[in-house]
Design a protein around this motif. Sequence first.
Motif, PDB file in Angstrom:
ATOM      1  N   ARG A  53       0.829  -1.205   0.000  1.00 53.72           N
ATOM      2  CA  ARG A  53       0.000   0.000   0.000  1.00 53.72           C
ATOM      3  C   ARG A  53       0.859   1.249   0.000  1.00 53.72           C
ATOM      4  O   ARG A  53       0.505   2.259  -0.619  1.00 53.72           O
ATOM      5  CB  ARG A  53      -0.948   0.005   1.206  1.00 53.72           C
ATOM      6  N   SER A  54       1.999   1.205   0.700  1.00 51.21           N
ATOM      7  CA  SER A  54       2.917   2.351   0.684  1.00 51.21           C
ATOM      8  C   SER A  54       3.443   2.592  -0.722  1.00 51.21           C
ATOM      9  O   SER A  54       3.520   3.736  -1.192  1.00 51.21           O
ATOM     10  CB  SER A  54       4.080   2.096   1.644  1.00 51.21           C
ATOM     11  N   CYS A  55       3.781   1.526  -1.421  1.00 48.10           N
ATOM     12  CA  CYS A  55       4.234   1.659  -2.810  1.00 48.10           C
ATOM     13  C   CYS A  55       3.130   2.252  -3.674  1.00 48.10           C
ATOM     14  O   CYS A  55       3.377   3.164  -4.475  1.00 48.10           O
ATOM     15  CB  CYS A  55       4.661   0.292  -3.337  1.00 48.10           C
ATOM     16  N   VAL A  56       1.908   1.757  -3.524  1.00 48.11           N
ATOM     17  CA  VAL A  56       0.770   2.283  -4.274  1.00 48.11           C
ATOM     18  C   VAL A  56       0.604   3.776  -4.016  1.00 48.11           C
ATOM     19  O   VAL A  56       0.366   4.569  -4.945  1.00 48.11           O
ATOM     20  CB  VAL A  56      -0.520   1.519  -3.901  1.00 48.11           C
ATOM     21  N   LEU A 149      14.670  11.254  -5.141  1.00 48.11           N
ATOM     22  CA  LEU A 149      13.793  11.707  -4.053  1.00 48.11           C
ATOM     23  C   LEU A 149      13.854  10.781  -2.845  1.00 48.11           C
ATOM     24  O   LEU A 149      13.261  11.073  -1.807  1.00 48.11           O
ATOM     25  CB  LEU A 149      12.347  11.783  -4.541  1.00 48.11           C
ATOM     26  N   GLY A 150      14.560   9.667  -2.981  1.00 48.26           N
ATOM     27  CA  GLY A 150      14.684   8.720  -1.877  1.00 48.26           C
ATOM     28  C   GLY A 150      13.591   7.671  -1.829  1.00 48.26           C
ATOM     29  O   GLY A 150      13.379   7.034  -0.802  1.00 48.26           O
ATOM     30  N   MET A 151      12.902   7.468  -2.943  1.00 47.35           N
ATOM     31  CA  MET A 151      11.828   6.488  -2.975  1.00 47.35           C
ATOM     32  C   MET A 151      12.378   5.066  -2.866  1.00 47.35           C
ATOM     33  O   MET A 151      13.496   4.777  -3.295  1.00 47.35           O
ATOM     34  CB  MET A 151      11.035   6.616  -4.265  1.00 47.35           C
ATOM     35  N   ALA A 152      11.555   4.167  -2.338  1.00 48.50           N
ATOM     36  CA  ALA A 152      11.922   2.761  -2.226  1.00 48.50           C
ATOM     37  C   ALA A 152      12.105   2.148  -3.605  1.00 48.50           C
ATOM     38  O   ALA A 152      11.536   2.614  -4.598  1.00 48.50           O
ATOM     39  CB  ALA A 152      10.846   1.997  -1.454  1.00 48.50           C
ATOM     40  N   GLU A 153      12.873   1.065  -3.651  1.00 52.08           N
ATOM     41  CA  GLU A 153      13.127   0.402  -4.932  1.00 52.08           C
ATOM     42  C   GLU A 153      11.843  -0.048  -5.595  1.00 52.08           C
ATOM     43  O   GLU A 153      11.718   0.014  -6.824  1.00 52.08           O
ATOM     44  CB  GLU A 153      14.057  -0.806  -4.700  1.00 52.08           C
ATOM     45  N   SER A 154      10.863  -0.494  -4.802  1.00 46.88           N
ATOM     46  CA  SER A 154       9.595  -0.954  -5.387  1.00 46.88           C
ATOM     47  C   SER A 154       8.858   0.184  -6.081  1.00 46.88           C
ATOM     48  O   SER A 154       8.221  -0.019  -7.127  1.00 46.88           O
ATOM     49  CB  SER A 154       8.707  -1.577  -4.306  1.00 46.88           C
ATOM     50  N   VAL A 155       8.941   1.384  -5.530  1.00 46.88           N
ATOM     51  CA  VAL A 155       8.303   2.544  -6.148  1.00 46.88           C
ATOM     52  C   VAL A 155       9.003   2.887  -7.460  1.00 46.88           C
ATOM     53  O   VAL A 155       8.352   3.103  -8.497  1.00 46.88           O
ATOM     54  CB  VAL A 155       8.323   3.756  -5.195  1.00 46.88           C
ATOM     55  N   CYS A 156      10.326   2.918  -7.425  1.00 48.20           N
ATOM     56  CA  CYS A 156      11.083   3.268  -8.636  1.00 48.20           C
ATOM     57  C   CYS A 156      10.870   2.228  -9.729  1.00 48.20           C
ATOM     58  O   CYS A 156      10.724   2.573 -10.910  1.00 48.20           O
ATOM     59  CB  CYS A 156      12.561   3.404  -8.296  1.00 48.20           C
TER      60      CYS A 156
END
Length: 517
Positions: A53-56, A149-156
């Motif tokens: 959900r955080s990735c979403v 921006l420091g996003m998690a790998e799953s977001v990128c």
Amino acid sequence: MSDHVRSGRVAELTMALSLATDLGTGQPMEHGLRTCWLSLAASEALGLAASTRSCVYYVALLRFLGCTWDASETAVLAGGDDIAFDAAMAPMLMAEPGEGMRYFVRHLANDLPWQRRAGPIVRALSDPALNRRSLSQHCEAAARLATRLGMAESVCRSLAHAYERWDGRGYPAGWAADDVPVAVRVVTVARDAELWACRAGWAAATDVLTHRRGRAYDPAVVDVVVADGEHWLTGLGDDPYAAILDAEPAPVLMIESGNLDAALTAVADFTDLKSPYFRGHSTGVARLAVAAGQAAGLAIADATTLGRAGLVHDVGRVGIPNGVWDRRGPLSAEQWERVRLHPYLSERVLRRCALLTPLADLAARHHERVDGSGYHRGDSGDRLGLGIRLLGAADAYHAMTENRPHRPALPPAEAASQLLDEVDAGRFTRVEVDAVLDAAGQVSRPPRVRRPAGLTAREVDVLALIARGRTNKEVATALVLSPKTVGHHIEHIYTKAGVSTRAGATLFAMEHGLLSP
């Protein structure tokens, strides 16, 4: 300038960027926030884990982060107004190819007479790879900026595949079904549901989702959104910003002061991708403003704040069509009014974000002048503090030393002369201009050649030109090379920089300061 930025929530920065991408794609403000709300609700209904959900959450806010990459190319294709064209085509992003093509032909440059539309339509139809190329580059630009921006790998990773489809006919890789990142599957449906609901009502949105179910969209996501999406949207309330901030899945991510400059530099590069003429502008202004602030005797904290304002001062540019920014001839009265609007749009984005509010007043007034002739407020005299005047002078000087569509870059000495003419005309005072020129004298000495990633000197030259939007043929002419040799250089640049598109190469050049005048 005592109200300094220290730390804040990552969500605040990404929500500000969401508002900026709304501007850049011609969507109503808070379109991205409403998409995020629907995406979170769908994720809950699907029983997704908190980490997913955080990735979403972040993919929903940042999906269009690459939208500025090819705005100039889109504007040429669309007869000048890339934003209006993007807004018109938005409902067709996940349409079936035949449906999308018919819609494209009806809407391309549709404010122009037919005889002027024919050429762009023929050129677009003769380039079948246009859509794939454009969206694939959006993906790489978005993923690269999100990493900074420091996003998690799953977001990128999700942003790198933001336009994949359930049926495998999406971009950039043609992934299908469960291979498509779940965040992309959820956000794709939520975005289109919000867009169609706001434009045509929930019944129309339901029809579209049902028609595209199992084609562009994951059937499971469609089913939960069709069942409860209207109720979810109604429950958002009157303050989407506060609601989305409160809805961030745990753990709440923070951005500390030590990481803020890197994140704001990513925002600067997102802004400056808008036009080849702007690339490197915001970071250059920020460096010059910090040095000028120090030369003028500002405290370190105040000079730092000034530099951060420089990084975000032009974010409102993304809301103005490239037919204005890239115009080679004189601007019409209506186009000048659009230009005057961009500081207001910067302020509108920055003030919505508590993390960036301390920068909003400086950023919004960088075109004000001491005699009241500036914009967008027309402030003058004592209403313009030293920090505002320093940022304005730094912006003016730096812009003079950059190429613009209507003139070549001015040599530093001529730019200094023209800035001093502004003092004589009463638009600046000698205090801020002397500080900026002092700072510019330090940074205008020939810099040490920087060759990151093992690039050769010639590869750096080629990279700087393609990042400015030059074609291979134009690069060849400028550097007295053959187009074939230029192509080989570009292949080597891509390999060394770890990129696969011009969007990625351009951001690499901006990240490593290779575009300074």
